[in-house]
Design an enzyme around this catalytic site. Structure first.
Site, mmCIF file in Angstrom:
data_model
loop_
_atom_site.group_PDB
_atom_site.id
_atom_site.type_symbol
_atom_site.label_atom_id
_atom_site.label_comp_id
_atom_site.label_asym_id
_atom_site.label_seq_id
_atom_site.Cartn_x
_atom_site.Cartn_y
_atom_site.Cartn_z
ATOM 1 N N HIS A 15 -10.749 -2.017 4.172
ATOM 2 C CA HIS A 15 -10.497 -1.537 5.533
ATOM 3 C C HIS A 15 -11.265 -0.271 5.869
ATOM 4 O O HIS A 15 -11.336 0.120 7.038
ATOM 5 C CB HIS A 15 -8.995 -1.280 5.712
ATOM 6 C CG HIS A 15 -8.490 -0.211 4.796
ATOM 7 N ND1 HIS A 15 -8.336 -0.415 3.434
ATOM 8 C CD2 HIS A 15 -8.126 1.078 5.007
ATOM 9 C CE1 HIS A 15 -7.905 0.700 2.874
ATOM 10 N NE2 HIS A 15 -7.760 1.616 3.803
ATOM 11 N N ASP A 16 -11.845 0.395 4.871
ATOM 12 C CA ASP A 16 -12.610 1.633 5.090
ATOM 13 C C ASP A 16 -14.114 1.411 5.038
ATOM 14 O O ASP A 16 -14.876 2.354 5.247
ATOM 15 C CB ASP A 16 -12.251 2.672 4.019
ATOM 16 C CG ASP A 16 -10.895 3.307 4.230
ATOM 17 O OD1 ASP A 16 -10.429 3.355 5.387
ATOM 18 O OD2 ASP A 16 -10.287 3.753 3.238
ATOM 19 N N GLU B 146 -6.598 3.898 -5.893
ATOM 20 C CA GLU B 146 -7.843 4.229 -5.193
ATOM 21 C C GLU B 146 -8.333 5.567 -5.732
ATOM 22 O O GLU B 146 -7.709 6.604 -5.517
ATOM 23 C CB GLU B 146 -7.603 4.326 -3.686
ATOM 24 C CG GLU B 146 -8.881 4.633 -2.912
ATOM 25 C CD GLU B 146 -8.636 5.009 -1.463
ATOM 26 O OE1 GLU B 146 -9.551 4.810 -0.640
ATOM 27 O OE2 GLU B 146 -7.545 5.519 -1.145
ATOM 28 N N ASP C 47 0.855 -1.186 0.000
ATOM 29 C CA ASP C 47 0.000 0.000 0.000
ATOM 30 C C ASP C 47 0.892 1.237 0.000
ATOM 31 O O ASP C 47 1.674 1.443 0.933
ATOM 32 C CB ASP C 47 -0.887 -0.002 1.250
ATOM 33 C CG ASP C 47 -2.201 0.723 1.033
ATOM 34 O OD1 ASP C 47 -2.194 1.744 0.325
ATOM 35 O OD2 ASP C 47 -3.230 0.270 1.575
ATOM 36 N N ASP D 58 -2.935 4.711 -2.533
ATOM 37 C CA ASP D 58 -3.951 5.357 -1.703
ATOM 38 C C ASP D 58 -4.328 6.729 -2.273
ATOM 39 O O ASP D 58 -3.454 7.507 -2.665
ATOM 40 C CB ASP D 58 -3.380 5.506 -0.291
ATOM 41 C CG ASP D 58 -4.363 6.073 0.697
ATOM 42 O OD1 ASP D 58 -5.373 5.408 0.961
ATOM 43 O OD2 ASP D 58 -4.114 7.180 1.219
#
Length: 548
Positions: free
Chosen positions: A317-318, A243, A99, A200
């Site tokens: 994870h969000d 993302e 990430d 990200d």
């Protein structure tokens, strides 16, 4: 046919390291813990692990605030542990996807510590600064985590930009020195043997804060193409996924151009906002409209065909747990979890499984003091300060809070679900004695084994990877059904998205030579109806097989 790539044919498993497996007893998951569970993941059948950030960080935003891109945070282990994970995963034909947080650093990164020393410091221009007067920010640009996106630094009489936490200052991508530092770091990780990167909030790096443009800025794709040329394109067949909350299909075609000039694919989130009230944010809830979901997912399937590649996901994870969000985490937890998996894994794109999804893990309902997420806690404080009823605020948190996804992985019935022998950093979901990996592995009808089968079907049937998509029964408000066709082979996926039995004139569709590949109910299947959350996938060898 699409150009064949390994990352089109595999399934990716996302690990949130803090919550996956703790080996040293400090209550926080670590890299050694991940290594100890690689056989579990190999059994599941995945081909890559997307690892949420493990680089050195003060953990203000749980790793998305990096203070050293080329070291591992001690809570997760060491650089040697990371190298061991890469090696052990490779032995099992699993690649590690790192990430990358390139929009911002931690305010404890050496670059920012230098940048704050003065306007003449060579690192000052690594970040986004504006002159101003204390108490009067440059404009009203807001932070995603609440409040102003500008923070005053009295020592130098300037504001710095932070689109997220005040401890996450935004990097200045207009500075070529910043870009080169980033490229050097990425190439260093590529040399370590990683199999790719998840980037990200990458659509924010081209921001124009004076114009209040954050996503999809005018220089965004120029920066990404340079990034790709200087890093990804020098390596061998990496998986790269951006993302991109603001992506449309047309923008996604730039990001994921088959010429390889940018990324392999992007995460787009249009479907994720379908249970938000129009014009409001994620905390303002409304029921999911299945017709809208069919429309959005089908749009991305058809409009990207041949021009870009889809990522397929329900969770990360969000995001809250999908079986609680759009399934039924009570009476039909197993059936609805399998239905949602069938619907997604039959589509074109690379499927992503978030840790615990393969077990049917559910959302939680904690007291506010038991939550840990900075976004969630800021939301609670903000809404309570505005006089919202606490019950309403908590209902939003129960439904959408990021900590739903971050509770520890449920391995067995021992203390703390087998996650840690210490005190876990966040409470374990109380239902771990009913929902856990040990039971799932031993039960051939479990959600885990159903995911295993879906992953194997992708390996066995090229049509699932590369076939053309067509929505059928487009006006049916209960049933989500579609076909995938490659040459003379078709698969038909039918899913009842509701908690009640619904009619399905399936016999008219199955007029050729066909076989049932998988179903989430056992025993005899009805031709004319689908039970609550029922899902089936058929393989059909006669292309002219249905009449609508």
């Amino acid at each position: 046919m699409e150009n064949k790539k390994w990352w089109k044919e595999t399934v990716v498993y996302q690990i949130y390291p803090r919550s996956f497996q703790d080996r040293n007893g400090d209550g926080i998951g670590d890299l050694e813990g991940i290594v100890s569970r690689l056989d579990y993941l190999q059994q599941l059948g995945i081909g890559a692990i997307w690892l949420s950030p493990v680089c050195k960080s003060p953990q203000d935003d749980y790793g998305y605030d990096i203070s050293d891109y080329q070291d591992i945070d001690p809570m997760f282990g060491s650089l040697e542990d990371m190298e061991q994970l890469i090696l052990e995963a490779k032995k099992r034909d699993i690649r590690i996807i790192m990430d990358l947080v390139l929009n911002h650093t931690s305010d404890e990164h050496p670059w920012f510590l230098e940048a704050k020393k003065g306007k003449d410091n060579p690192y000052h221009d690594y970040y986004v600064w504006r002159d101003g007067v204390e108490g009067t920010p440059p404009n009203d640009l807001g932070s995603t985590f609440g409040g102003s996106a500008w923070e005053w630094v009295p020592e130098i009489g300037q504001y710095y930009l932070h689109l997220f936490s005040v401890k996450q200052p935004d990097l200045n991508w207009e500075n070529p020195k910043v870009r080169q530092e980033i490229y050097n770091m990425i190439n260093w990780w590529i040399d370590k043997g990683v199999g790719g990167f998840r980037l990200d909030v990458i659509d924010l790096i081209g921001k124009e804060p004076d114009l209040k443009i954050t996503g999809n800025g005018p220089n965004l794709h120029k920066y990404i193409r340079e990034l790709s040329k200087e890093t990804f394109q020098k390596a061998e067949d990496l998986l790269t996924v951006g993302e991109t909350w603001g992506a449309t299909p047309e923008i996604a075609k730039l990001y994921s151009n088959p010429d390889g000039s940018e990324f392999s694919m992007v995460f787009q989130f249009e479907h994720i906002s379908l249970d938000e009230q129009e014009g409001k944010g994620k905390w303002d809830l409304k029921p999911l409209d299945v017709m809208a979901l069919k429309k959005v997912l089908s749009k991305w399937q058809t409009e990207l065909k041949g021009d870009a590649w889809n990522s397929l996901f329900w969770n990360n994870h969000d995001l809250p747990r999908i079986v609680s969000r759009w399934g039924n985490d009570g009476e039909f937890r197993v059936e609805s979890a399998k239905m949602l998996a069938t619907l997604l894994h039959g589509m074109q794109g690379t499927p992503y499984i978030y840790q615990g999804e393969e077990l049917g893990m559910t959302n939680v309902q904690y007291a506010i003091e038991d939550y840990r997420d900075i976004e969630l806690l800021n939301f609670y404080k903000e809404r309570m300060g505005k006089g919202y009823p606490e019950q309403s605020v908590m209902e939003s948190i129960y439904a959408k809070g990021r900590d739903n996804a971050r509770t520890p992985m449920q391995w067995d019935t021992s203390d703390n679900a087998g996650f840690t022998q210490g005190e876990p950093w966040i409470k374990v979901n109380p239902n771990y004695k009913q929902i856990h990996a040990e039971e799932s592995l031993n039960n051939p009808e479990s959600i885990f084994h159903y995911y295993r089968k879906l992953i194997q079907l992708r390996k066995d049937h090229e049509v699932i990877v590369y076939g053309d998509y067509e929505l059928i029964f487009p006006e049916n408000p209960d049933v989500f059904a579609y076909t995938r066709t490659l040459n003379s082979t078709t698969i038909l996926v039918v899913c009842n998205f509701q908690g009640y039995t619904t009619e399905l004139p399936l016999q008219e569709q199955l007029t050729g030579s066909y076989q049932l590949l998988t179903a989430n109910y056992t025993g005899e299947l009805s031709e004319g109806e689908l039970r609550p959350y029922e899902a089936r996938m058929y393989l059909i060898h006669d292309k002219a097989y249905y009449v609508i």
